[in-house]
Design a protein around this motif. Structure first.
Motif, PDB file in Angstrom:
ATOM      1  N   UNK A  87       0.749  -0.957   0.051  1.00  0.00           N
ATOM      2  CA  UNK A  87      -0.071  -0.166   0.131  1.00  0.00           C
ATOM      3  C   UNK A  87       0.753   1.250  -0.188  1.00  0.00           C
ATOM      4  N   UNK A  88       2.112   1.145   0.216  1.00  0.00           N
ATOM      5  CA  UNK A  88       2.770   2.463   0.579  1.00  0.00           C
ATOM      6  C   UNK A  88       4.079   2.488  -0.520  1.00  0.00           C
ATOM      7  N   UNK A  89       4.789   1.465  -0.641  1.00  0.00           N
ATOM      8  CA  UNK A  89       5.842   1.304  -1.598  1.00  0.00           C
ATOM      9  C   UNK A  89       5.805   1.150  -2.931  1.00  0.00           C
ATOM     10  N   UNK A  90       4.871   0.145  -3.144  1.00  0.00           N
ATOM     11  CA  UNK A  90       4.648  -0.307  -4.568  1.00  0.00           C
ATOM     12  C   UNK A  90       3.784   0.690  -5.412  1.00  0.00           C
ATOM     13  N   UNK A  91       2.966   1.335  -5.001  1.00  0.00           N
ATOM     14  CA  UNK A  91       2.288   2.444  -5.671  1.00  0.00           C
ATOM     15  C   UNK A  91       3.187   3.521  -5.911  1.00  0.00           C
ATOM     16  N   UNK A  92       4.104   3.916  -5.231  1.00  0.00           N
ATOM     17  CA  UNK A  92       4.999   4.871  -5.406  1.00  0.00           C
ATOM     18  C   UNK A  92       5.834   4.450  -6.792  1.00  0.00           C
ATOM     19  N   UNK A  93       6.383   3.408  -6.720  1.00  0.00           N
ATOM     20  CA  UNK A  93       7.239   2.642  -7.751  1.00  0.00           C
ATOM     21  C   UNK A  93       6.653   2.550  -9.212  1.00  0.00           C
ATOM     22  N   UNK A  94       5.178   2.270  -9.030  1.00  0.00           N
ATOM     23  CA  UNK A  94       4.378   2.125 -10.433  1.00  0.00           C
ATOM     24  C   UNK A  94       3.658   3.333 -10.765  1.00  0.00           C
ATOM     25  N   UNK A  95       3.686   4.357  -9.949  1.00  0.00           N
ATOM     26  CA  UNK A  95       3.115   5.488 -10.234  1.00  0.00           C
ATOM     27  C   UNK A  95       3.150   6.107 -11.766  1.00  0.00           C
ATOM     28  N   UNK A  96       2.242   6.465 -12.414  1.00  0.00           N
ATOM     29  CA  UNK A  96       2.328   6.880 -14.026  1.00  0.00           C
ATOM     30  C   UNK A  96       2.946   5.812 -14.733  1.00  0.00           C
ATOM     31  N   UNK A  97       3.089   4.604 -14.488  1.00  0.00           N
ATOM     32  CA  UNK A  97       3.665   3.559 -15.407  1.00  0.00           C
ATOM     33  C   UNK A  97       2.725   3.343 -16.704  1.00  0.00           C
ATOM     34  N   UNK A  98       1.384   3.650 -16.426  1.00  0.00           N
ATOM     35  CA  UNK A  98       0.400   3.172 -17.538  1.00  0.00           C
ATOM     36  C   UNK A  98       0.691   4.432 -18.447  1.00  0.00           C
ATOM     37  N   UNK A  99       1.056   5.390 -18.191  1.00  0.00           N
ATOM     38  CA  UNK A  99       1.413   6.560 -19.131  1.00  0.00           C
ATOM     39  C   UNK A  99       2.803   6.491 -19.925  1.00  0.00           C
ATOM     40  N   UNK A 100       3.761   5.526 -19.439  1.00  0.00           N
ATOM     41  CA  UNK A 100       5.060   5.608 -19.865  1.00  0.00           C
ATOM     42  C   UNK A 100       4.889   4.747 -21.125  1.00  0.00           C
ATOM     43  N   UNK A 101       5.752   5.025 -22.120  1.00  0.00           N
ATOM     44  CA  UNK A 101       6.223   4.273 -23.233  1.00  0.00           C
ATOM     45  C   UNK A 101       6.497   3.157 -23.011  1.00  0.00           C
ATOM     46  N   UNK A 102       6.405   1.887 -23.821  1.00  0.00           N
ATOM     47  CA  UNK A 102       7.032   0.456 -23.544  1.00  0.00           C
ATOM     48  C   UNK A 102       8.401   0.423 -23.730  1.00  0.00           C
ATOM     49  N   UNK A 103       9.082   1.291 -24.771  1.00  0.00           N
ATOM     50  CA  UNK A 103      10.234   1.270 -25.067  1.00  0.00           C
ATOM     51  C   UNK A 103      10.774   2.881 -25.117  1.00  0.00           C
ATOM     52  N   UNK A 104      12.327   3.193 -24.982  1.00  0.00           N
ATOM     53  CA  UNK A 104      12.504   4.365 -25.092  1.00  0.00           C
ATOM     54  C   UNK A 104      12.896   4.696 -26.430  1.00  0.00           C
ATOM     55  N   UNK A 105      12.957   5.840 -27.077  1.00  0.00           N
ATOM     56  CA  UNK A 105      13.054   6.276 -28.294  1.00  0.00           C
ATOM     57  C   UNK A 105      14.571   6.474 -28.441  1.00  0.00           C
ATOM     58  N   UNK A 106      15.026   5.815 -29.707  1.00  0.00           N
ATOM     59  CA  UNK A 106      16.445   5.984 -29.842  1.00  0.00           C
ATOM     60  C   UNK A 106      16.827   6.568 -31.185  1.00  0.00           C
TER      61      UNK A 106
END
Length: 106
Positions: free
Chosen positions: A87-106
């Protein structure tokens, strides 16, 4: 509606740097390459490693603050420690993960 042009910024999301000339009421809007929105870092070039590293560091900082209070407390049940982590650590780590791209642009 009034727009505060001194607080307003613009960003172009692309692989190559692109100059955007945005003007409101005759005033140029500053273009930025990155900014923090609701605690999540957003970059124009999609620096995925940096974003993930920042979120991990935030979670690690909170976990470190709980070291003596929770993790080293021998009177606290392991199930309680797991619930605190979930409830405290995992949500901080995954916050906004759904809006991140799957891969970085190169």
């Amino acid at each position: 509606m009034l727009i505060n042009t001194t607080k307003t910024k613009c960003m172009v999301k692309s692989k190559e740097p692109v100059r955007c000339k945005l003007e409101i009421d005759g005033k140029m809007v500053e273009q930025v390459k990155e900014f923090t929105y609701l605690g999540a870092d957003i970059t124009s070039y999609g620096d995925l490693k940096r974003v993930v590293r920042n979120q991990t560091m935030k979670a690690s900082t909170i976990s470190g603050c709980l070291q003596d209070i929770v993790w080293c407390n021998k009177y606290l049940n392991i199930d309680s420690k797991i619930r605190i982590y979930k409830t405290a650590i995992r949500p901080i780590m995954t916050y906004a993960a759904e809006t991140r791209p799957d891969t970085a642009w190169t």
